[in-house]
Design an enzyme around this catalytic site. Structure first.
Site, short mmCIF file in Angstrom:
data_model
loop_
_atom_site.label_atom_id
_atom_site.label_comp_id
_atom_site.label_asym_id
_atom_site.label_seq_id
_atom_site.Cartn_x
_atom_site.Cartn_y
_atom_site.Cartn_z
CE LYS A 154 -51.74 73.72 73.76
NZ LYS A 154 -52.11 73.03 72.50
CD GLU A 171 -65.66 82.11 73.91
OE1 GLU A 171 -64.52 82.05 73.45
OE2 GLU A 171 -66.67 82.16 73.19
CB CYS A 228 -68.00 78.70 70.80
SG CYS A 228 -67.62 80.43 70.61
CD GLU A 288 -69.71 73.04 71.53
OE1 GLU A 288 -68.90 72.70 72.41
OE2 GLU A 288 -69.76 74.20 71.07
CB SER A 303 -63.91 71.13 74.97
OG SER A 303 -62.77 70.70 75.68
CB THR A 361 -60.02 71.51 77.88
OG1 THR A 361 -59.95 70.37 77.03
CG2 THR A 361 -58.63 72.05 78.08
N GLY A 362 -61.84 73.02 80.06
CA GLY A 362 -62.05 74.13 81.00
C GLY A 362 -62.10 73.64 82.44
P1 ADP Z 1 -61.47 70.75 71.22
O1 ADP Z 1 -62.12 69.50 71.76
O2 ADP Z 1 -62.40 71.67 70.58
O3 ADP Z 1 -60.19 70.50 70.48
P2 ADP Z 1 -60.04 71.37 73.57
O4 ADP Z 1 -60.60 71.99 74.79
O5 ADP Z 1 -59.56 69.97 73.65
O6 ADP Z 1 -61.12 71.58 72.48
O7 ADP Z 1 -58.84 72.23 72.98
C1 ADP Z 1 -58.69 73.61 73.15
C2 ADP Z 1 -57.28 73.90 73.58
O8 ADP Z 1 -57.06 73.27 74.83
C3 ADP Z 1 -56.20 73.36 72.63
O9 ADP Z 1 -55.16 74.30 72.55
C4 ADP Z 1 -55.73 72.12 73.36
O10 ADP Z 1 -54.39 71.77 73.06
C5 ADP Z 1 -55.85 72.54 74.80
N1 ADP Z 1 -55.94 71.42 75.74
C6 ADP Z 1 -56.49 70.20 75.53
N2 ADP Z 1 -56.36 69.42 76.62
C7 ADP Z 1 -55.71 70.15 77.55
C8 ADP Z 1 -55.28 69.91 78.89
N3 ADP Z 1 -55.48 68.75 79.50
N4 ADP Z 1 -54.66 70.92 79.54
C9 ADP Z 1 -54.48 72.11 78.97
N5 ADP Z 1 -54.84 72.39 77.71
C10 ADP Z 1 -55.45 71.43 76.99
#
Ligand code: ADP
Length: 449
Positions: free
Chosen positions: A188, A264, A299, A398, A242, A245-246
């Site tokens: 993804k 990570e 990062c 951050e 981020s 999301t982690g």
């Molecule tokens: P940033 O804030 O740096 O964009 P994210 O963690 O939002 O970092 O994005 C990193 C990846 O996580 C992207 O591929 C994004 O589509 C995916 N992502 C964002 N939200 C979700 C979620 N709720 N579930 C799974 N993947 C997600």
């Protein structure tokens, strides 16, 4: 790499991007698409499929079927190795095309992207290609009538979620090891940096990766990423992105099949400069590059500069001088040192951090503003804020943008306390000519790199 070749590549139209499922290009189940906006000038570059939950489920089913019938996992290690090397060859042969496409999508300056993206991705894939036939099992010590064997096996279906700052490099960190071991993968890419990674997936198929082994679904994290996280049929999640999301991915795992989750995440990495650093000019140059390349969207960026009080003013002046000379602008121009911010949302967020730093008593000694707005693109000056307090937002959160927070320290203990004073722990740096001090401080700073 010359400017005219880059300019010719940037002039090429980008065809609409579809998912890659079971080796075929397929649209979203409901036909939905989303615009791909170039941060270089804010124009619509192309469209891509806006994935649905059904698309993600179909990609996972394809990966599962490929894994179960052994079309990849069942091949001899030497055969898998050959395909991965061929893939790395194709990435190298198409390096500039991949890099330019990626820059048009995410805004990283080309002179960095060419090395960090296709260059690094090819090296990573070769590394795992070479490693895959050197991974041995073990035989446990047992009584003579018992045999205990430990096999290293692929885990099954790996879900990989990739961020937008270095899609090829970070994509390869996930795809290299997962595919080398014989796993199937569902990928993804990030909403704002899918194009080059999708092209890299196509190259894997050209290299001979069987259909279904590597599937890629574009679209929103909250839709297709969530569907991947909650799937009962994904065995492992690998992620860079981020912290928020982690955290969600761990929740998805807990709510579904307790899949393994490898994360990570972000950083607020301290760069600690002592007065006895051997070459303060060099330290200043590295400090500036460490936060401002790729517009701070790294990062491990050295986003907190901790400077010994006795050299603080002089050192900050040198960092500001070097930073002011870094040219911000069109990331496809070979002379650009700092490219575009990835999206308008990100740019606004960066500016918000500068405002909060000001309101919390920080002094903006360089930059602080959006620039080149007439281009339609998302550009920001390298920004330096001094007098940042330990509890300030700029210390604790951050930014993921070109904003450097500077604080002073008086002693080794204070330097360590400040360096460790956040929830992060990704990277760090220490500048001193005193080796005992260097080793002692490095041990005391709690960070991975
Ligand atoms: P940033 O804030 O740096 O964009 P994210 O963690 O939002 O970092 O994005 C990193 C990846 O996580 C992207 O591929 C994004 O589509 C995916 N992502 C964002 N939200 C979700 C979620 N709720 N579930 C799974 N993947 C997600």
């Amino acid at each position: 790499m010359d400017q005219s070749t880059i300019d010719a590549l940037r002039a090429q139209a980008v065809p609409p991007r579809l998912h890659i499922i079971d080796g075929k290009s397929v649209p979203a189940s409901d036909g939905a698409v989303m615009d791909v906006i170039s941060p270089i000038d804010g124009t619509v570059l192309t469209s891509m499929a806006r994935g649905t939950v059904a698309d993600m489920q179909s990609a996972i089913a394809s990966a599962r079927a490929a894994f179960e019938d052994g079309r990849w996992a069942g091949q001899p290690p030497g055969a898998r190795k050959k395909v991965l090397h061929k893939w790395a060859d194709l990435i190298e042969a198409n390096a500039l095309e991949l890099a330019v496409l990626g820059v048009r999508d995410n805004g990283t300056e080309i002179n960095m992207a060419i090395k960090a993206e296709p260059g690094s991705a090819a090296v990573t894939i070769r590394y795992y290609a070479e490693a895959l036939d050197k991974i041995y099992g073990e035989i446990a010590p047992t009584a003579s009538d018992v045999l205990g064997m430990i096999h290293k096996e692929p885990v099954g279906v790996v879900g990989a979620i990739i961020p937008w700052n270095f899609p090829l490099m970070i994509g390869a960190w996930k795809l290299g090891p997962a595919l080398a071991m014989g796993n199937s993968v569902v990928l993804k890419p990030a909403e704002t940096a899918s194009l080059s990674l999708m092209r890299m997936v196509e190259l894997a198929h050209e290299a001979g990766l069987p259909s279904g082994v590597l599937n890629a679904v574009t679209g929103e994290g909250a839709v297709v990423g969530e569907a991947m996280g909650l799937s009962m049929d994904v065995d492992v999640l690998v992620f860079t992105g981020s912290g928020g999301t982690g955290r969600r991915l761990m929740e998805y795992a807990a709510r579904s099949n307790m899949k393994r989750v490898y994360l990570e995440l972000g950083g607020k990495s301290p760069n600690v400069v002592f007065a006895d650093a051997p070459d303060l000019k060099e330290a200043a140059k590295i400090a500036a590059g460490g936060i401002f390349r790729n517009a701070g969207q790294v990062c491990v960026a050295g986003s907190r500069l901790l400077v010994e009080a006795s050299i603080h003013d002089e050192f900050v002046a040198e960092v500001a001088k070097v930073s002011a000379a870094m040219r911000v602008g069109d990331p496809l121009d070979l002379g650009t040192a700092i490219g575009a911010v990835n999206s308008e949302v990100q740019l606004m967020q960066n500016l918000g951090f500068v405002e909060s730093a000001r309101s919390e008593g920080g002094e903006v000694v360089l930059g602080g503003s959006r620039i080149l707005e007439s281009t339609g693109g998302y550009y920001m000056e390298p920004t330096i804020v001094t007098g940042v307090a330990p509890e300030a937002t700029l210390t604790q959160k951050e930014v993921f943008g070109p904003v450097l927070g500077v604080s002073k320290f008086e002693s080794d203990d204070e330097a360590v306390r400040l360096a460790n004073g956040t929830v992060y722990g990704l990277a760090g740096g220490v500048w001193t000519s005193n080796l005992s001090r260097a080793h002692s401080i490095v041990k005391r700073i709690r960070t991975g790199v």
